[in-house]
Design a protein around this motif. Structure first.
Motif, PDB file in Angstrom:
ATOM      1  N   ALA A  24       0.800  -1.192   0.104  1.00  0.00           N
ATOM      2  CA  ALA A  24       0.028   0.012   0.109  1.00  0.00           C
ATOM      3  C   ALA A  24       0.779   1.210   0.081  1.00  0.00           C
ATOM      4  CB  ALA A  24      -1.044   0.055   1.119  1.00  0.00           C
ATOM      5  N   ASP A  25       0.333   2.454  -0.582  1.00  0.00           N
ATOM      6  CA  ASP A  25       1.010   3.504  -0.339  1.00  0.00           C
ATOM      7  C   ASP A  25       0.628   4.224   0.845  1.00  0.00           C
ATOM      8  OD1 ASP A  25      -1.610   4.685  -0.860  1.00  0.00           O
ATOM      9  OD2 ASP A  25      -1.006   4.863  -3.003  1.00  0.00           O
ATOM     10  N   VAL A  26       1.503   5.425   1.132  1.00  0.00           N
ATOM     11  CA  VAL A  26       1.091   6.104   2.407  1.00  0.00           C
ATOM     12  C   VAL A  26      -0.196   6.696   2.570  1.00  0.00           C
ATOM     13  CG1 VAL A  26       1.968   8.125   3.940  1.00  0.00           C
ATOM     14  CG2 VAL A  26       3.505   6.396   3.012  1.00  0.00           C
ATOM     15  N   PRO A  27      -0.704   7.532   1.434  1.00  0.00           N
ATOM     16  CA  PRO A  27      -2.146   8.064   1.558  1.00  0.00           C
ATOM     17  C   PRO A  27      -3.201   6.978   1.716  1.00  0.00           C
ATOM     18  CG  PRO A  27      -0.934   8.981  -0.177  1.00  0.00           C
ATOM     19  CD  PRO A  27      -0.036   8.040   0.201  1.00  0.00           C
ATOM     20  N   ASP A  28      -2.907   5.937   0.950  1.00  0.00           N
ATOM     21  CA  ASP A  28      -3.909   4.672   1.357  1.00  0.00           C
ATOM     22  C   ASP A  28      -4.012   4.161   2.892  1.00  0.00           C
ATOM     23  OD1 ASP A  28      -6.090   2.845   0.817  1.00  0.00           O
ATOM     24  OD2 ASP A  28      -4.527   1.419   0.230  1.00  0.00           O
ATOM     25  N   LEU A  29      -2.707   3.943   3.229  1.00  0.00           N
ATOM     26  CA  LEU A  29      -2.669   3.777   4.550  1.00  0.00           C
ATOM     27  C   LEU A  29      -2.926   4.588   5.656  1.00  0.00           C
ATOM     28  CD1 LEU A  29       1.146   2.012   4.939  1.00  0.00           C
ATOM     29  CD2 LEU A  29      -1.156   1.035   5.442  1.00  0.00           C
ATOM     30  N   ALA A  30      -2.933   5.830   5.399  1.00  0.00           N
ATOM     31  CA  ALA A  30      -3.439   7.070   6.271  1.00  0.00           C
ATOM     32  C   ALA A  30      -4.910   6.928   6.217  1.00  0.00           C
ATOM     33  CB  ALA A  30      -2.966   8.273   6.058  1.00  0.00           C
ATOM     34  N   HIS A  31      -5.642   6.611   5.201  1.00  0.00           N
ATOM     35  CA  HIS A  31      -6.975   6.727   5.160  1.00  0.00           C
ATOM     36  C   HIS A  31      -7.522   5.557   5.922  1.00  0.00           C
ATOM     37  CE1 HIS A  31     -11.040   7.207   3.477  1.00  0.00           C
ATOM     38  NE2 HIS A  31     -10.968   5.743   3.237  1.00  0.00           N
ATOM     39  N   ARG A  32      -6.861   4.184   5.642  1.00  0.00           N
ATOM     40  CA  ARG A  32      -7.368   3.084   6.512  1.00  0.00           C
ATOM     41  C   ARG A  32      -7.372   3.289   7.857  1.00  0.00           C
ATOM     42  NH1 ARG A  32      -8.257  -1.454   3.035  1.00  0.00           N
ATOM     43  NH2 ARG A  32      -7.706  -1.092   0.758  1.00  0.00           N
ATOM     44  N   LEU A  33      -6.114   3.790   8.334  1.00  0.00           N
ATOM     45  CA  LEU A  33      -5.955   4.013   9.638  1.00  0.00           C
ATOM     46  C   LEU A  33      -6.644   4.925  10.327  1.00  0.00           C
ATOM     47  CD1 LEU A  33      -1.879   3.099   9.622  1.00  0.00           C
ATOM     48  CD2 LEU A  33      -3.791   1.677  10.527  1.00  0.00           C
ATOM     49  N   ASN A  34      -7.020   6.136   9.549  1.00  0.00           N
ATOM     50  CA  ASN A  34      -7.658   7.331  10.094  1.00  0.00           C
ATOM     51  C   ASN A  34      -6.821   8.082  10.700  1.00  0.00           C
ATOM     52  OD1 ASN A  34      -9.881   9.154  10.312  1.00  0.00           O
ATOM     53  ND2 ASN A  34     -10.542   8.325  12.329  1.00  0.00           N
ATOM     54  N   LEU A  35      -5.375   8.006  10.049  1.00  0.00           N
ATOM     55  CA  LEU A  35      -4.313   9.022  10.893  1.00  0.00           C
ATOM     56  C   LEU A  35      -3.798  10.019   9.781  1.00  0.00           C
ATOM     57  CD1 LEU A  35      -2.143   6.095  12.462  1.00  0.00           C
ATOM     58  CD2 LEU A  35      -3.546   7.818  13.517  1.00  0.00           C
ATOM     59  N   PRO A  36      -3.481  11.314   9.990  1.00  0.00           N
ATOM     60  CA  PRO A  36      -2.876  12.011   9.346  1.00  0.00           C
ATOM     61  C   PRO A  36      -1.566  11.448   8.533  1.00  0.00           C
ATOM     62  CG  PRO A  36      -2.833  12.944  11.482  1.00  0.00           C
ATOM     63  CD  PRO A  36      -3.154  11.496  11.656  1.00  0.00           C
ATOM     64  N   VAL A  37      -1.620  11.984   7.174  1.00  0.00           N
ATOM     65  CA  VAL A  37      -0.331  11.330   6.352  1.00  0.00           C
ATOM     66  C   VAL A  37       1.211  11.435   6.933  1.00  0.00           C
ATOM     67  CG1 VAL A  37       0.857  11.613   4.040  1.00  0.00           C
ATOM     68  CG2 VAL A  37      -1.766  11.697   4.226  1.00  0.00           C
ATOM     69  N   PRO A  38       1.470  12.776   7.543  1.00  0.00           N
ATOM     70  CA  PRO A  38       2.676  12.882   8.076  1.00  0.00           C
ATOM     71  C   PRO A  38       2.861  11.575   9.027  1.00  0.00           C
ATOM     72  CG  PRO A  38       1.694  15.074   7.918  1.00  0.00           C
ATOM     73  CD  PRO A  38       0.598  14.260   7.562  1.00  0.00           C
ATOM     74  N   GLN A  39       1.950  11.450   9.947  1.00  0.00           N
ATOM     75  CA  GLN A  39       2.164  10.472  11.191  1.00  0.00           C
ATOM     76  C   GLN A  39       2.359   9.237  10.565  1.00  0.00           C
ATOM     77  OE1 GLN A  39      -0.985  10.708  14.214  1.00  0.00           O
ATOM     78  NE2 GLN A  39      -0.371   8.637  15.093  1.00  0.00           N
ATOM     79  N   THR A  40       1.501   8.774   9.590  1.00  0.00           N
ATOM     80  CA  THR A  40       1.447   7.620   8.946  1.00  0.00           C
ATOM     81  C   THR A  40       2.889   7.180   8.016  1.00  0.00           C
ATOM     82  OG1 THR A  40      -0.879   7.590   8.529  1.00  0.00           O
ATOM     83  CG2 THR A  40       0.458   5.976   7.111  1.00  0.00           C
ATOM     84  N   GLU A  41       3.323   8.336   7.448  1.00  0.00           N
ATOM     85  CA  GLU A  41       4.786   8.411   6.987  1.00  0.00           C
ATOM     86  C   GLU A  41       5.781   7.795   7.894  1.00  0.00           C
ATOM     87  OE1 GLU A  41       7.843   8.783   4.042  1.00  0.00           O
ATOM     88  OE2 GLU A  41       5.580   8.612   3.838  1.00  0.00           O
ATOM     89  N   ARG A  42       5.859   8.610   9.208  1.00  0.00           N
ATOM     90  CA  ARG A  42       6.582   8.341  10.239  1.00  0.00           C
ATOM     91  C   ARG A  42       6.701   6.782  10.792  1.00  0.00           C
ATOM     92  NH1 ARG A  42       5.197  13.663  11.978  1.00  0.00           N
ATOM     93  NH2 ARG A  42       3.538  12.784  13.359  1.00  0.00           N
ATOM     94  N   ALA A  43       5.421   6.369  10.762  1.00  0.00           N
ATOM     95  CA  ALA A  43       5.122   5.079  11.601  1.00  0.00           C
ATOM     96  C   ALA A  43       5.729   3.929  10.276  1.00  0.00           C
ATOM     97  CB  ALA A  43       3.706   4.714  11.491  1.00  0.00           C
TER      98      ALA A  43
END
Length: 325
Positions: A24-43
């Motif tokens: 998955a790409d970061v924006p898709d992960l952020a949407h699925r996790l309901n998290l901001p994109v920068p926080q998902t990127e750090r994760a």
């Protein structure tokens, strides 16, 4: 569940989604996790550093999960190795400490601990550091009817550490007092009750003790006493209170005992609490029974024993082994 290997909730969730999706790409992960994109990127970057995720070579910007069987086992192996190293270091430090404590300086015999969190933390250190026995005096004004908690008590039970606890009668009347005492008894702790304890106290292995320094206020403080004449005095104080206290017995009867004519579990709970000095009304309240039910059961015990007074009932209960001396 993966916090032990260094992942927080967001990082673990990101890894689980990657494992489920495969990539998955970061924006898709952020949407699925309901998290901001920068926080998902750090994760995701954190997962990469731990060998749990990698960027796809075929499609830039997409991330793939490393196989859990391989990646997680590598992290667990590293954690085990680090834990073994820490255990060896702790053993060496303990050996060094014992050697230094063999001839302690006078000013090292007592520590002063200040602040609610510091006092609570040191209290748990003293209890959890015990290897053989913990002795506790519990006042009616402190939080926790047994001066312990279920988790710490269970860990001590698993390690084979014996507990002797004396509870001030007032502590049993506090919310949850009977429940906590019952839990302590179920863990195999010896619990006794008395009308008054002179001070709160915990002693571990007769080598370390902790007593309150202040009665209350905004900044509580406590003394941690190491092996010394003062510690021997505190141990003697506990033993004196222990000898004069009454054993507490709650719900100890089984069906086999009942078939032999012994009182049932509720009768024994009532009898034990009455012998500990509680009134009929207090017993009824804490066992969630009606006052008349308690009085009827006491009358039934007296009739069964062939006695006419409650004093005689107490003696008969001891003679028959219904309660400990």
């Amino acid at each position: 569940m993966l916090g032990a290997i260094g992942l927080d909730e967001g990082q673990e969730s990101a890894y689980r989604v990657l494992v489920a999706l495969g990539a998955a790409d970061v924006p898709d992960l952020a949407h699925r996790l309901n998290l901001p994109v920068p926080q998902t990127e750090r994760a995701v970057r954190h997962l990469e550093r731990h060998g749990l995720a990698a960027q796809s070579s075929a499609r830039p910007g997409r991330w793939v999960a490393a196989p859990p069987g391989v990646a997680l086992e590598a992290l667990l192996t590293r954690q085990r190795r680090e834990l073994e190293q820490a255990e060896r270091a702790a053993a060496l430090l303990a050996q060094e400490y014992r050697a230094r404590a063999a001839e302690p300086q006078v000013h090292d015999l007592v520590e002063v601990v200040q602040g609610a969190s510091a006092v609570a933390h040191r209290f748990h250190q003293v209890r959890l550091g015990a290897q053989k026995e913990v002795c506790v005096l519990v006042s009616g004004r402190q939080q926790g009817a047994t001066g312990t908690d279920d988790e710490a008590g269970e860990r001590a039970r698993v390690r084979g550490v014996a507990h002797r606890v004396v509870i001030e009668r007032e502590a049993l009347t506090l919310p949850g007092g009977i429940r906590e005492a019952s839990s302590a008894l179920a863990r195999g702790e010896q619990v006794r009750v008395t009308g008054h304890v002179p001070t709160r106290l915990v002693i571990a292995d007769r080598t370390l003790a902790m007593v309150p320094l202040t009665a209350g206020g905004p900044e509580p403080a406590a003394l941690v006493v190491h092996a010394s004449g003062l510690l021997e005095s505190l141990t003697g104080l506990f033993e004196a209170v222990w000898r004069e206290s009454l054993p507490l017995r709650l719900g100890a009867a089984g069906t086999a005992e009942e078939s032999d004519g012994c009182p049932d579990a509720t009768d024994l709970e009532i009898l034990s609490l009455l012998l500990a000095g509680m009134t009929d009304a207090s017993v009824a309240k804490h066992l969630e029974l009606g006052l008349r039910t308690v009085q009827r059961r006491v009358k039934g015990l007296m009739e069964r024993s062939g006695v006419t007074t409650r004093l005689q009932l107490g003696w008969h209960a001891y003679e028959r082994g219904w309660v400990a001396r």
